[in-house]
Design an enzyme around this catalytic site. Structure first.
Site, PDB file in Angstrom:
ATOM      1  N   SER A   6       0.818  -1.209   0.000  1.00 39.43           N
ATOM      2  CA  SER A   6       0.000   0.000   0.000  1.00 39.43           C
ATOM      3  C   SER A   6       0.857   1.267   0.000  1.00 39.43           C
ATOM      4  O   SER A   6       0.493   2.282  -0.606  1.00 39.43           O
ATOM      5  CB  SER A   6      -0.945  -0.003   1.204  1.00 39.43           C
ATOM      6  OG  SER A   6      -0.204  -0.058   2.404  1.00 39.43           O
ATOM      7  N   SER A   7       2.018   1.197   0.662  1.00 38.20           N
ATOM      8  CA  SER A   7       2.880   2.382   0.717  1.00 38.20           C
ATOM      9  C   SER A   7       3.344   2.796  -0.678  1.00 38.20           C
ATOM     10  O   SER A   7       3.336   3.983  -1.024  1.00 38.20           O
ATOM     11  CB  SER A   7       4.085   2.110   1.622  1.00 38.20           C
ATOM     12  OG  SER A   7       4.751   0.935   1.193  1.00 38.20           O
ATOM     13  N   LEU A   8       3.701   1.821  -1.486  1.00 38.44           N
ATOM     14  CA  LEU A   8       4.122   2.139  -2.849  1.00 38.44           C
ATOM     15  C   LEU A   8       2.934   2.482  -3.738  1.00 38.44           C
ATOM     16  O   LEU A   8       3.037   3.326  -4.632  1.00 38.44           O
ATOM     17  CB  LEU A   8       4.908   0.973  -3.456  1.00 38.44           C
ATOM     18  CG  LEU A   8       6.386   0.909  -3.074  1.00 38.44           C
ATOM     19  CD1 LEU A   8       6.586   0.250  -1.736  1.00 38.44           C
ATOM     20  CD2 LEU A   8       7.188   0.191  -4.135  1.00 38.44           C
ATOM     21  N   ALA A   9       1.815   1.821  -3.469  1.00 35.72           N
ATOM     22  CA  ALA A   9       0.623   2.093  -4.273  1.00 35.72           C
ATOM     23  C   ALA A   9       0.203   3.550  -4.132  1.00 35.72           C
ATOM     24  O   ALA A   9      -0.197   4.193  -5.104  1.00 35.72           O
ATOM     25  CB  ALA A   9      -0.505   1.162  -3.841  1.00 35.72           C
ATOM     26  N   ARG A  10       0.326   4.090  -2.920  1.00 34.39           N
ATOM     27  CA  ARG A  10      -0.042   5.494  -2.697  1.00 34.39           C
ATOM     28  C   ARG A  10       0.885   6.445  -3.450  1.00 34.39           C
ATOM     29  O   ARG A  10       0.524   7.599  -3.703  1.00 34.39           O
ATOM     30  CB  ARG A  10       0.011   5.814  -1.198  1.00 34.39           C
ATOM     31  CG  ARG A  10      -1.150   5.229  -0.417  1.00 34.39           C
ATOM     32  CD  ARG A  10      -0.922   5.404   1.071  1.00 34.39           C
ATOM     33  NE  ARG A  10      -2.020   4.829   1.842  1.00 34.39           N
ATOM     34  CZ  ARG A  10      -3.095   5.505   2.233  1.00 34.39           C
ATOM     35  NH1 ARG A  10      -3.214   6.790   1.925  1.00 34.39           N
ATOM     36  NH2 ARG A  10      -4.050   4.920   2.925  1.00 34.39           N
ATOM     37  N   THR A  35      10.480 -12.092 -10.490  1.00 38.10           N
ATOM     38  CA  THR A  35      10.594 -10.965 -11.411  1.00 38.10           C
ATOM     39  C   THR A  35       9.428 -10.004 -11.217  1.00 38.10           C
ATOM     40  O   THR A  35       8.278 -10.429 -11.082  1.00 38.10           O
ATOM     41  CB  THR A  35      10.618 -11.476 -12.863  1.00 38.10           C
ATOM     42  OG1 THR A  35      11.724 -12.371 -13.017  1.00 38.10           O
ATOM     43  CG2 THR A  35      10.760 -10.325 -13.844  1.00 38.10           C
ATOM     44  N   LEU A  36       9.751  -8.726 -11.181  1.00 43.28           N
ATOM     45  CA  LEU A  36       8.733  -7.695 -10.995  1.00 43.28           C
ATOM     46  C   LEU A  36       8.705  -6.792 -12.223  1.00 43.28           C
ATOM     47  O   LEU A  36       9.754  -6.349 -12.697  1.00 43.28           O
ATOM     48  CB  LEU A  36       9.050  -6.853  -9.750  1.00 43.28           C
ATOM     49  CG  LEU A  36       9.214  -7.616  -8.431  1.00 43.28           C
ATOM     50  CD1 LEU A  36       9.741  -6.677  -7.355  1.00 43.28           C
ATOM     51  CD2 LEU A  36       7.898  -8.231  -8.002  1.00 43.28           C
ATOM     52  N   GLU A  37       7.533  -6.524 -12.717  1.00 41.80           N
ATOM     53  CA  GLU A  37       7.392  -5.576 -13.818  1.00 41.80           C
ATOM     54  C   GLU A  37       6.817  -4.297 -13.211  1.00 41.80           C
ATOM     55  O   GLU A  37       5.719  -4.287 -12.665  1.00 41.80           O
ATOM     56  CB  GLU A  37       6.526  -6.141 -14.945  1.00 41.80           C
ATOM     57  CG  GLU A  37       5.103  -6.509 -14.620  1.00 41.80           C
ATOM     58  CD  GLU A  37       4.921  -7.860 -13.974  1.00 41.80           C
ATOM     59  OE1 GLU A  37       3.768  -8.294 -13.831  1.00 41.80           O
ATOM     60  OE2 GLU A  37       5.920  -8.487 -13.566  1.00 41.80           O
TER      61      GLU A  37
END
Lengths: 151, 192
Positions: B118-122, B143-145
């Site tokens: 949630s911290s990054l989503a904000r 792996t993260l896109e």
């Protein structure tokens, strides 16, 4: 629009696998000892598709679900430093292409091996599960049981 | 069924799957959440080369080997973050390696889903937008896109908590469905 993603098994290219036959012991007794040794120690099994010898019944019995085995492949540099790009040849000339962690690879270039899991095993063949989905869509590769030679 | 923090630890202790390295084993503190475990960002960032005169064709047999040729690799360290510009797409991976083995009959297999935090989503940061599933049988870093959807640049540091992993039981053995082979006679089908 991408083509239809297939979810089915592929049979391995026998020609691509045949090179592993070169490393087989000439003396059948040596092969038998090798099989028995593998069975005793529980070592990871390597599938070598030679088309001229078969695995012992003892080894075949060990090809249960979840068994780790090796299949031949071609590797090149992956996107991340920890991974390799893998190519698996099919008899049709078609190739499966995928990324896998380097820890699942032995060897280099055209003579590499990829560690996979056995998920189905019968008298005729085994089906192995690739570590990740290929770009062509499938995660399963079928290996004829009659063609198995175990290192 | 989603595993709780304690169930995650118990399953790892039993060798059902592995996530390593993890910072601690206290289920009430990081990296554990109530029903997930947070994972950290690794050091490598892959940036697709812009204006490269190709159209990606997944039918290309060498596609896996080709993609790295049309990407630039950037390595972060504690003093050198990566600046993710707005609307920029990059591929990264986790510091942790995971392993969800196919286990013998009678033993529980697990799979997982990677989700954002949630911290990054904000901040408008997507850490995955299409491929969340970590299937049984997978082994390696995840792996993260990533895309920065915000109006501002965003700094990525190695080791920062970047995503969370939700772990689930796989009911039954992950074998190929019987009808996948029926009637096939070609190289992808029944072996004579």
């Amino acid at each position: 629009m991408f083509g239809v993603i297939r979810e089915r098994a592929h049979a391995l290219d026998m020609d691509a696998c045949a090179r592993y036959a070169d490393a087989m012991p000439e003396n059948p007794e040596d092969q038998q000892q090798s099989d028995e040794s593998a069975a005793k120690t529980g070592e990871k099994l390597e599938i070598r598709l030679a088309g001229k010898a078969t695995a012992s019944a003892q080894i075949r019995a060990r090809l249960t679900k979840g068994t780790k085995v090796w299949i031949p492949c071609k590797v090149s540099e992956g996107m991340f430093s920890n991974e390799s790009a893998v190519e698996i040849s099919l008899p049709s000339g078609e190739k499966l292409s995928l990324y896998v962690d380097k820890s699942l690879i032995q060897g280099t270039g055209d003579n590499a091996k990829l560690r996979v899991y056995v998920v189905e095993s019968s008298d005729k063949e085994i089906t192995v599960l690739l570590p990740s989905e290929s770009f062509q869509g499938s995660r399963w590769v079928r290996v004829p049981q009659s063609e198995l030679v175990l290192a | 069924m989603i595993l709780s923090n304690q169930a995650i630890l118990d399953a790892m202790d039993q060798g059902a799957f592995s996530i390593a390295p993890i910072e601690g084993r206290d289920p009430s503190s990081a990296p554990f959440n109530a029903s997930a475990i947070d994972l950290r960002l690794g050091t490598e960032v892959l940036i697709p080369k812009k204006n490269y005169p190709v159209a990606i064709d997944l039918r290309n047999p060498g596609i896996a080997g080709f993609l790295h040729q049309i990407s630039d690799r950037f390595t972060m360290n504690d003093h050198q973050p990566f600046t993710l510009e707005k609307n920029e797409f990059v591929v990264t991976n986790t510091l942790e390696r995971v392993s969800f083995p196919i286990r013998e009959e009678g033993q529980q297999c697990y799979s997982a889903r990677v989700e954002g935090k949630s911290s990054l989503a904000r901040c408008g940061i997507l850490v995955h937008f299409t491929a969340p599933t970590i299937h049984a049988g997978f082994e390696g870093p995840i792996t993260l896109e990533m895309i920065n959807m915000s109006a501002h640049s965003f700094l990525l540091f190695p080791g920062m908590y970047i995503c969370q992993l939700i772990i689930e039981e796989v009911r039954g053995l992950p074998i190929a469905a019987p009808n996948q082979f029926s009637g096939q006679t070609g190289p992808a089908g029944i072996v004579p």
